[in-house]
Scaffold this motif. Structure first.
Motif, PDB file in Angstrom:
ATOM      1  N   UNK A  79       0.883  -1.174   0.000  1.00 44.30           N
ATOM      2  CA  UNK A  79       0.000   0.000   0.000  1.00 44.30           C
ATOM      3  C   UNK A  79       0.916   1.218   0.000  1.00 44.30           C
ATOM      4  N   UNK A  80       1.422   1.570  -1.177  1.00 40.23           N
ATOM      5  CA  UNK A  80       2.445   2.615  -1.298  1.00 40.23           C
ATOM      6  C   UNK A  80       2.015   3.930  -0.688  1.00 40.23           C
ATOM      7  N   UNK A  81       0.766   4.342  -0.964  1.00 41.76           N
ATOM      8  CA  UNK A  81       0.304   5.639  -0.471  1.00 41.76           C
ATOM      9  C   UNK A  81       0.210   5.677   1.054  1.00 41.76           C
ATOM     10  N   UNK A  82       0.167   4.515   1.705  1.00 36.88           N
ATOM     11  CA  UNK A  82       0.071   4.454   3.160  1.00 36.88           C
ATOM     12  C   UNK A  82       1.376   4.038   3.833  1.00 36.88           C
ATOM     13  N   UNK A  83       2.361   3.646   3.018  1.00 45.07           N
ATOM     14  CA  UNK A  83       3.622   3.183   3.585  1.00 45.07           C
ATOM     15  C   UNK A  83       3.473   1.861   4.321  1.00 45.07           C
ATOM     16  N   UNK A  84       2.530   1.021   3.873  1.00 38.55           N
ATOM     17  CA  UNK A  84       2.299  -0.276   4.512  1.00 38.55           C
ATOM     18  C   UNK A  84       2.584  -1.393   3.522  1.00 38.55           C
ATOM     19  N   UNK A  85       3.142  -2.469   4.041  1.00 40.39           N
ATOM     20  CA  UNK A  85       3.502  -3.620   3.224  1.00 40.39           C
ATOM     21  C   UNK A  85       3.121  -4.875   4.011  1.00 40.39           C
ATOM     22  N   UNK A  86       2.322  -5.719   3.384  1.00 36.07           N
ATOM     23  CA  UNK A  86       1.888  -6.979   3.989  1.00 36.07           C
ATOM     24  C   UNK A  86       2.246  -8.140   3.085  1.00 36.07           C
ATOM     25  N   UNK A  87       2.520  -9.261   3.701  1.00 37.31           N
ATOM     26  CA  UNK A  87       2.511 -10.544   3.027  1.00 37.31           C
ATOM     27  C   UNK A  87       1.263 -11.211   3.573  1.00 37.31           C
ATOM     28  N   UNK A  88       0.318 -11.539   2.679  1.00 34.39           N
ATOM     29  CA  UNK A  88      -0.965 -12.095   3.109  1.00 34.39           C
ATOM     30  C   UNK A  88      -1.016 -13.575   2.782  1.00 34.39           C
ATOM     31  N   UNK A  89      -1.352 -14.371   3.794  1.00 30.84           N
ATOM     32  CA  UNK A  89      -1.516 -15.812   3.633  1.00 30.84           C
ATOM     33  C   UNK A  89      -3.014 -16.107   3.620  1.00 30.84           C
ATOM     34  N   UNK A  90      -3.466 -16.762   2.571  1.00 28.98           N
ATOM     35  CA  UNK A  90      -4.874 -17.134   2.425  1.00 28.98           C
ATOM     36  C   UNK A  90      -5.040 -18.574   2.893  1.00 28.98           C
ATOM     37  N   UNK A  91      -5.844 -18.753   3.940  1.00 31.91           N
ATOM     38  CA  UNK A  91      -6.028 -20.053   4.570  1.00 31.91           C
ATOM     39  C   UNK A  91      -7.460 -20.525   4.336  1.00 31.91           C
ATOM     40  N   UNK A  92      -7.595 -21.673   3.694  1.00 33.10           N
ATOM     41  CA  UNK A  92      -8.908 -22.269   3.498  1.00 33.10           C
ATOM     42  C   UNK A  92      -9.366 -22.868   4.815  1.00 33.10           C
ATOM     43  N   UNK A  93     -10.598 -22.552   5.220  1.00 34.05           N
ATOM     44  CA  UNK A  93     -11.163 -23.056   6.467  1.00 34.05           C
ATOM     45  C   UNK A  93     -12.506 -23.709   6.177  1.00 34.05           C
ATOM     46  N   UNK A  94     -12.908 -24.608   7.059  1.00 40.21           N
ATOM     47  CA  UNK A  94     -14.250 -25.174   6.962  1.00 40.21           C
ATOM     48  C   UNK A  94     -14.953 -24.894   8.278  1.00 40.21           C
TER      49      UNK A  94
END
Length: 158
Positions: A79-94
């Motif tokens: 998120x360049x305009x906010x100065x934020x950087x994430x690595x997002x992990x997508x976890x499948x749940x039931x």
């Protein structure tokens, strides 16, 4: 500009299909990405596994009892305009109680929870930058847009 992070943070997104195959999404509020659609999730806490984080966040945000099944994707979200950087992990749940419906437990962070077809979410992402008013209320959070761009044919079966 908001305070920048010194280092990337780890975000967890819990993908929860219902019996019809629709996915649980909510609309963000009062945070970066406000007004965009998201999966339940949040920040990975120190010492926590990403499966435990997904299960915890689902319970905290929706009151659903979920079991993490597998990691289905990873995105690099800047998120360049906010100065934020994430690595997002997508976890499948039931869900452990298939008939249960989500509750809105954090109304300051989310407007509500809805079951949405994945094909519909992909269409929202494809039209994210369209000026057409039909897509005005159908904007997805950056990690979801990145997931769609990087893995357009992703499947969410357990």
């Amino acid at each position: 500009m908001a305070a920048a992070f010194a280092h990337p943070r780890v975000g967890i997104a819990a993908i929860i299909p219902n019996a019809e195959g629709k996915l649980l999404l909510g609309k963000r509020r009062n945070s970066h990405g406000s007004g965009t659609w998201q999966f339940p999730g949040g920040h990975l806490e120190f010492g926590e596994t990403y499966f435990a984080c997904a299960e915890r966040e689902v319970a905290e945000e929706t009151a659903l009892k979920a079991q993490a099944v597998r990691l289905v994707g990873v995105t690099n979200d800047v998120f360049k305009d906010l100065g934020k950087h994430y690595v997002t992990l997508f976890v499948l749940c039931r869900t452990l109680e298939p008939a249960a419906e989500p509750e809105l437990l954090e109304p300051d962070k989310c407007e509500g929870w809805y079951w949405v077809e994945w094909d519909e979410v992909r269409a929202w992402c494809e039209h994210h930058d369209d000026a057409d008013p039909r897509w005005e209320d159908k904007k997805c959070f950056l990690p979801i847009r990145n997931l769609v761009a990087e893995q357009p044919d992703i499947k969410f079966s357990s």
